[in-house]
Design a protein around this motif. Structure first.
Motif, PDB file in Angstrom:
ATOM      1  N   ALA A 228     -40.857   8.267 -22.860  1.00  0.00           N
ATOM      2  CA  ALA A 228     -40.938   9.705 -23.159  1.00  0.00           C
ATOM      3  C   ALA A 228     -42.382  10.199 -23.080  1.00  0.00           C
ATOM      4  O   ALA A 228     -42.643  11.336 -22.699  1.00  0.00           O
ATOM      5  CB  ALA A 228     -40.361   9.990 -24.538  1.00  0.00           C
ATOM      6  N   GLY A 229     -43.342   9.336 -23.433  1.00  0.00           N
ATOM      7  CA  GLY A 229     -44.756   9.732 -23.389  1.00  0.00           C
ATOM      8  C   GLY A 229     -45.387   9.298 -22.087  1.00  0.00           C
ATOM      9  O   GLY A 229     -44.723   9.232 -21.052  1.00  0.00           O
ATOM     10  N   THR A 230     -46.664   8.954 -22.106  1.00  0.00           N
ATOM     11  CA  THR A 230     -47.316   8.487 -20.885  1.00  0.00           C
ATOM     12  C   THR A 230     -46.963   7.020 -20.663  1.00  0.00           C
ATOM     13  O   THR A 230     -46.510   6.320 -21.578  1.00  0.00           O
ATOM     14  CB  THR A 230     -48.841   8.588 -20.990  1.00  0.00           C
ATOM     15  OG1 THR A 230     -49.266   7.650 -21.986  1.00  0.00           O
ATOM     16  CG2 THR A 230     -49.285   9.996 -21.383  1.00  0.00           C
ATOM     17  N   HIS A 231     -47.162   6.558 -19.446  1.00  0.00           N
ATOM     18  CA  HIS A 231     -46.885   5.154 -19.172  1.00  0.00           C
ATOM     19  C   HIS A 231     -47.873   4.244 -19.883  1.00  0.00           C
ATOM     20  O   HIS A 231     -47.518   3.140 -20.291  1.00  0.00           O
ATOM     21  CB  HIS A 231     -46.846   4.913 -17.675  1.00  0.00           C
ATOM     22  CG  HIS A 231     -45.557   5.372 -17.098  1.00  0.00           C
ATOM     23  ND1 HIS A 231     -44.454   4.566 -17.001  1.00  0.00           N
ATOM     24  CD2 HIS A 231     -45.166   6.600 -16.673  1.00  0.00           C
ATOM     25  CE1 HIS A 231     -43.445   5.265 -16.523  1.00  0.00           C
ATOM     26  NE2 HIS A 231     -43.850   6.492 -16.307  1.00  0.00           N
ATOM     27  N   ASP A 232     -49.099   4.718 -20.066  1.00  0.00           N
ATOM     28  CA  ASP A 232     -50.052   3.908 -20.849  1.00  0.00           C
ATOM     29  C   ASP A 232     -49.492   3.682 -22.252  1.00  0.00           C
ATOM     30  O   ASP A 232     -49.547   2.574 -22.788  1.00  0.00           O
ATOM     31  CB  ASP A 232     -51.412   4.606 -20.931  1.00  0.00           C
ATOM     32  CG  ASP A 232     -52.264   4.311 -19.701  1.00  0.00           C
ATOM     33  OD1 ASP A 232     -52.197   3.176 -19.196  1.00  0.00           O
ATOM     34  OD2 ASP A 232     -52.981   5.220 -19.245  1.00  0.00           O
ATOM     35  N   GLU A 233     -48.937   4.750 -22.856  1.00  0.00           N
ATOM     36  CA  GLU A 233     -48.368   4.610 -24.204  1.00  0.00           C
ATOM     37  C   GLU A 233     -47.165   3.678 -24.185  1.00  0.00           C
ATOM     38  O   GLU A 233     -47.010   2.825 -25.064  1.00  0.00           O
ATOM     39  CB  GLU A 233     -47.952   5.994 -24.743  1.00  0.00           C
ATOM     40  CG  GLU A 233     -49.128   6.850 -25.158  1.00  0.00           C
ATOM     41  CD  GLU A 233     -48.738   8.337 -25.317  1.00  0.00           C
ATOM     42  OE1 GLU A 233     -49.630   9.114 -25.684  1.00  0.00           O
ATOM     43  OE2 GLU A 233     -47.570   8.705 -25.039  1.00  0.00           O
ATOM     44  N   TYR A 259     -49.274   3.837 -12.138  1.00  0.00           N
ATOM     45  CA  TYR A 259     -47.993   3.199 -12.441  1.00  0.00           C
ATOM     46  C   TYR A 259     -46.998   3.541 -11.349  1.00  0.00           C
ATOM     47  O   TYR A 259     -46.941   4.664 -10.873  1.00  0.00           O
ATOM     48  CB  TYR A 259     -47.443   3.693 -13.779  1.00  0.00           C
ATOM     49  CG  TYR A 259     -48.236   3.200 -14.954  1.00  0.00           C
ATOM     50  CD1 TYR A 259     -48.098   1.894 -15.401  1.00  0.00           C
ATOM     51  CD2 TYR A 259     -49.130   4.034 -15.616  1.00  0.00           C
ATOM     52  CE1 TYR A 259     -48.836   1.431 -16.470  1.00  0.00           C
ATOM     53  CE2 TYR A 259     -49.872   3.586 -16.700  1.00  0.00           C
ATOM     54  CZ  TYR A 259     -49.719   2.276 -17.117  1.00  0.00           C
ATOM     55  OH  TYR A 259     -50.442   1.815 -18.173  1.00  0.00           O
ATOM     56  N   THR A 260     -46.208   2.557 -10.962  1.00  0.00           N
ATOM     57  CA  THR A 260     -45.070   2.799 -10.076  1.00  0.00           C
ATOM     58  C   THR A 260     -43.820   2.763 -10.944  1.00  0.00           C
ATOM     59  O   THR A 260     -43.580   1.788 -11.666  1.00  0.00           O
ATOM     60  CB  THR A 260     -44.975   1.699  -8.997  1.00  0.00           C
ATOM     61  OG1 THR A 260     -46.178   1.737  -8.237  1.00  0.00           O
ATOM     62  CG2 THR A 260     -43.787   1.941  -8.081  1.00  0.00           C
ATOM     63  N   VAL A 261     -43.059   3.831 -10.904  1.00  0.00           N
ATOM     64  CA  VAL A 261     -41.883   3.957 -11.765  1.00  0.00           C
ATOM     65  C   VAL A 261     -40.645   3.552 -10.979  1.00  0.00           C
ATOM     66  O   VAL A 261     -40.531   3.872  -9.795  1.00  0.00           O
ATOM     67  CB  VAL A 261     -41.728   5.430 -12.215  1.00  0.00           C
ATOM     68  CG1 VAL A 261     -40.495   5.612 -13.092  1.00  0.00           C
ATOM     69  CG2 VAL A 261     -42.984   5.882 -12.952  1.00  0.00           C
ATOM     70  N   PHE A 262     -39.755   2.806 -11.586  1.00  0.00           N
ATOM     71  CA  PHE A 262     -38.488   2.504 -10.904  1.00  0.00           C
ATOM     72  C   PHE A 262     -37.299   2.853 -11.793  1.00  0.00           C
ATOM     73  O   PHE A 262     -37.350   2.749 -13.003  1.00  0.00           O
ATOM     74  CB  PHE A 262     -38.410   1.049 -10.424  1.00  0.00           C
ATOM     75  CG  PHE A 262     -38.631   0.024 -11.498  1.00  0.00           C
ATOM     76  CD1 PHE A 262     -39.910  -0.400 -11.815  1.00  0.00           C
ATOM     77  CD2 PHE A 262     -37.565  -0.530 -12.185  1.00  0.00           C
ATOM     78  CE1 PHE A 262     -40.124  -1.355 -12.802  1.00  0.00           C
ATOM     79  CE2 PHE A 262     -37.763  -1.499 -13.168  1.00  0.00           C
ATOM     80  CZ  PHE A 262     -39.054  -1.904 -13.476  1.00  0.00           C
ATOM     81  N   LYS A 263     -36.252   3.302 -11.131  1.00  0.00           N
ATOM     82  CA  LYS A 263     -35.022   3.732 -11.811  1.00  0.00           C
ATOM     83  C   LYS A 263     -33.910   2.743 -11.471  1.00  0.00           C
ATOM     84  O   LYS A 263     -33.964   2.080 -10.436  1.00  0.00           O
ATOM     85  CB  LYS A 263     -34.614   5.129 -11.311  1.00  0.00           C
ATOM     86  CG  LYS A 263     -35.646   6.196 -11.611  1.00  0.00           C
ATOM     87  CD  LYS A 263     -35.600   6.570 -13.075  1.00  0.00           C
ATOM     88  CE  LYS A 263     -36.627   7.630 -13.418  1.00  0.00           C
ATOM     89  NZ  LYS A 263     -36.856   7.714 -14.871  1.00  0.00           N
ATOM     90  N   PRO A 264     -32.876   2.664 -12.290  1.00  0.00           N
ATOM     91  CA  PRO A 264     -31.817   1.698 -12.009  1.00  0.00           C
ATOM     92  C   PRO A 264     -31.083   1.980 -10.693  1.00  0.00           C
ATOM     93  O   PRO A 264     -30.813   3.135 -10.382  1.00  0.00           O
ATOM     94  CB  PRO A 264     -30.840   1.873 -13.183  1.00  0.00           C
ATOM     95  CG  PRO A 264     -31.501   2.744 -14.168  1.00  0.00           C
ATOM     96  CD  PRO A 264     -32.629   3.448 -13.509  1.00  0.00           C
ATOM     97  N   GLN A 265     -30.830   0.929  -9.965  1.00  0.00           N
ATOM     98  CA  GLN A 265     -29.997   0.968  -8.748  1.00  0.00           C
ATOM     99  C   GLN A 265     -28.901  -0.064  -8.959  1.00  0.00           C
ATOM    100  O   GLN A 265     -29.187  -1.162  -9.418  1.00  0.00           O
ATOM    101  CB  GLN A 265     -30.792   0.489  -7.528  1.00  0.00           C
ATOM    102  CG  GLN A 265     -31.648   1.503  -6.846  1.00  0.00           C
ATOM    103  CD  GLN A 265     -30.818   2.615  -6.262  1.00  0.00           C
ATOM    104  OE1 GLN A 265     -29.730   2.377  -5.754  1.00  0.00           O
ATOM    105  NE2 GLN A 265     -31.320   3.821  -6.373  1.00  0.00           N
ATOM    106  N   PRO A 266     -27.667   0.213  -8.616  1.00  0.00           N
ATOM    107  CA  PRO A 266     -26.640  -0.822  -8.795  1.00  0.00           C
ATOM    108  C   PRO A 266     -26.883  -2.038  -7.910  1.00  0.00           C
ATOM    109  O   PRO A 266     -27.345  -1.883  -6.772  1.00  0.00           O
ATOM    110  CB  PRO A 266     -25.333  -0.122  -8.398  1.00  0.00           C
ATOM    111  CG  PRO A 266     -25.688   1.215  -7.871  1.00  0.00           C
ATOM    112  CD  PRO A 266     -27.141   1.470  -8.077  1.00  0.00           C
TER     113      PRO A 266
END
Ligand SMILES: Cc1cc2nc3c(=O)[nH]c(=O)nc-3n(C[C@H](O)[C@H](O)[C@H](O)COP(=O)(O)OP(=O)(O)OC[C@H]3O[C@@H](n4cnc5c(N)ncnc54)[C@H](O)[C@@H]3O)c2cc1C
Length: 381
Positions: A228-233, A259-266
């Motif tokens: 919910a906050g920053t990726h550092d947090e 930061y590289t963000v990834f989301k769920p993939q089936p």
């Protein structure tokens, strides 16, 4: 129209590995990628043991290590409330490596060309030719011009969102949802010199030492609030709760990338062959990254597909052998990636994972020793 025996769409782990093997077997191979190399892709890069074995068989493991990739032989694990220090890699494995994709994919693409494949980078495959039977591809070059290229076999090694799979309407055979979202970044000066894996509180922290004296650190969770906050947090909080020593190491070091963000993939198994086409790597079988199998599976698929094509066997054999070899790990990956395990259960899940990883390594080592690959050229595709 220019004609090749095989056109391979995608020139990373699956595509370049397939290209090197088919070209070595005497086939005329075109490798096409919209990317140029060296370049990065969204992926951490801890290599499965069977992947390291195949890389060594192809004479590339030592080259990857010589390019400054740390090779570690043990890991620190925290599995729920259990901590295991100096947990070893299997004695039969050449080690645990996590080469940056900028290093690994570039080396694979160069190696494919040294084996005789032609690489068209900066070139996008925009369509597949043919009717009942696939007969080639249309490519669009960086200057905006297009061309048709004929081929006896078109291989989609174009990743989880494969255009080739869509064009041939490849059916999904099995699909399992994942709940793991997360991010990763590269840090210098952490002193983290071996792998760490923490699975606890339905969260994951992974640390892999990699090239340029960096550590790749990833945090995964199914708690949306964690990000919910920053990726550092998020990193600091996850590391502090789960692994204070990694939190201290992050604090002592410096973040060198975004930061590289990834989301769920089936996780997914897709029909991977048909008249004039095949799928390899993530395009044909995708496992959630939580178990770090994708690169090794891409190599395994490449070796199986190349052996099947070069021996003139039906491509159905390729898919059947791939799916049989990877079935247990597919199930375990799907279970872990749902992130529903409790701290009491997770050590058991890990031990199932480790047993499946060792079984795959044993079978891959049995099937492919360091003998020279077949040079037969008898494609029946
Ligand atoms: C967040 C995350 C973390 C991961 N961590 C790990 C890990 O630690 N260990 C591990 O083993 N695996 C990991 N994986 C999985 C791993 O990244 C994949 O399994 C692996 O990259 C599959 O290789 P591939 O060659 O099949 O596909 P990709 O690496 O996706 O390559 C596909 C290529 O096809 C090209 N392409 C696509 N469409 C076209 C087109 N139309 N025309 C031309 N070119 C095209 C792309 O440019 C790309 O270069 C992770 C994945 C993610 C998302």
């Amino acid at each position: 129209m220019e004609k090749f025996d095989v056109v391979i769409v995608g020139a990373r782990c699956a595509g370049s590995a397939t290209a090197r093997l088919l070209a070595q077997g005497g086939m005329r191979v075109l490798l096409v990628d919209r990317a140029t190399f060296p370049s990065d892709t969204v992926s951490t890069h801890s290599m499965a043991f069977h992947g390291s074995h195949l890389l060594q068989r192809w004479g590339l493991f030592e080259r990857v290590v010589a390019a400054g990739t740390p090779n570690t032989h043990e890991a620190t694990l925290r599995l729920g409330d259990i901590r295991l220090d100096r947990f070893p890699a299997p004695a039969t494995s050449p080690g645990w490596i996590a080469p940056r994709r900028t290093v690994l994919d570039h080396m694979l693409a160069e190696d494919a060309q040294q084996c005789g494949a032609t690489l068209w980078d900066n070139t996008t495959v925009s369509g597949v030719l043919g009717g009942e039977r696939v007969a080639g591809v249309t490519v669009r070059r960086a200057d905006g011009t297009s061309a048709d290229v004929a081929a006896d076999l078109v291989v989609g090694a174009d990743g989880v969102f494969s255009r080739v799979a869509r064009a041939v309407k490849a059916a999904t055979l099995d699909e399992r949802s994942s709940a793991m979202t997360g991010s990763y970044a590269y840090f210098s000066g952490t002193g983290l010199d071996h792998n760490r894996l923490v699975l606890a509180d339905q969260r994951a922290v992974l640390v892999f030492p990699t090239n340029d004296d960096l550590a790749c650190i990833a945090v995964g969770s199914h708690h949306d609030d964690d990000f919910a906050g920053t990726h550092d947090e998020a990193f600091a909080a996850a590391a502090r709760t789960l692994t204070p020593e990694v939190a201290d190491a992050i604090g002592a070091g410096r973040r060198e990338t975004r930061y590289t963000v990834f989301k769920p993939q089936p996780s997914r198994v897709v029909t991977s062959h048909g008249p004039g086409w095949a799928l390899v790597g993530d395009a044909g079988l995708y496992m959630d990254p939580v178990t770090g199998q994708g690169i090794g599976n891409a190599f395994l698929g490449a070796q199986l597909l190349a052996d099947t094509v070069l021996s003139g066997h039906d491509l159905g054999e390729y898919q059947a052998r791939r799916d049989e070899l990877l079935q247990d790990m597919f199930e375990i990956t799907a279970a872990v990636s749902r992130m529903e395990w409790t701290n009491d259960e997770v050590a058991g899940e890990f031990m199932r994972f480790r047993a499946a990883a060792e079984a795959t390594l044993a079978e891959v080592s049995r099937l492919w020793t360091n003998d020279l690959p077949s040079t037969a050229h008898a494609a029946r595709v």
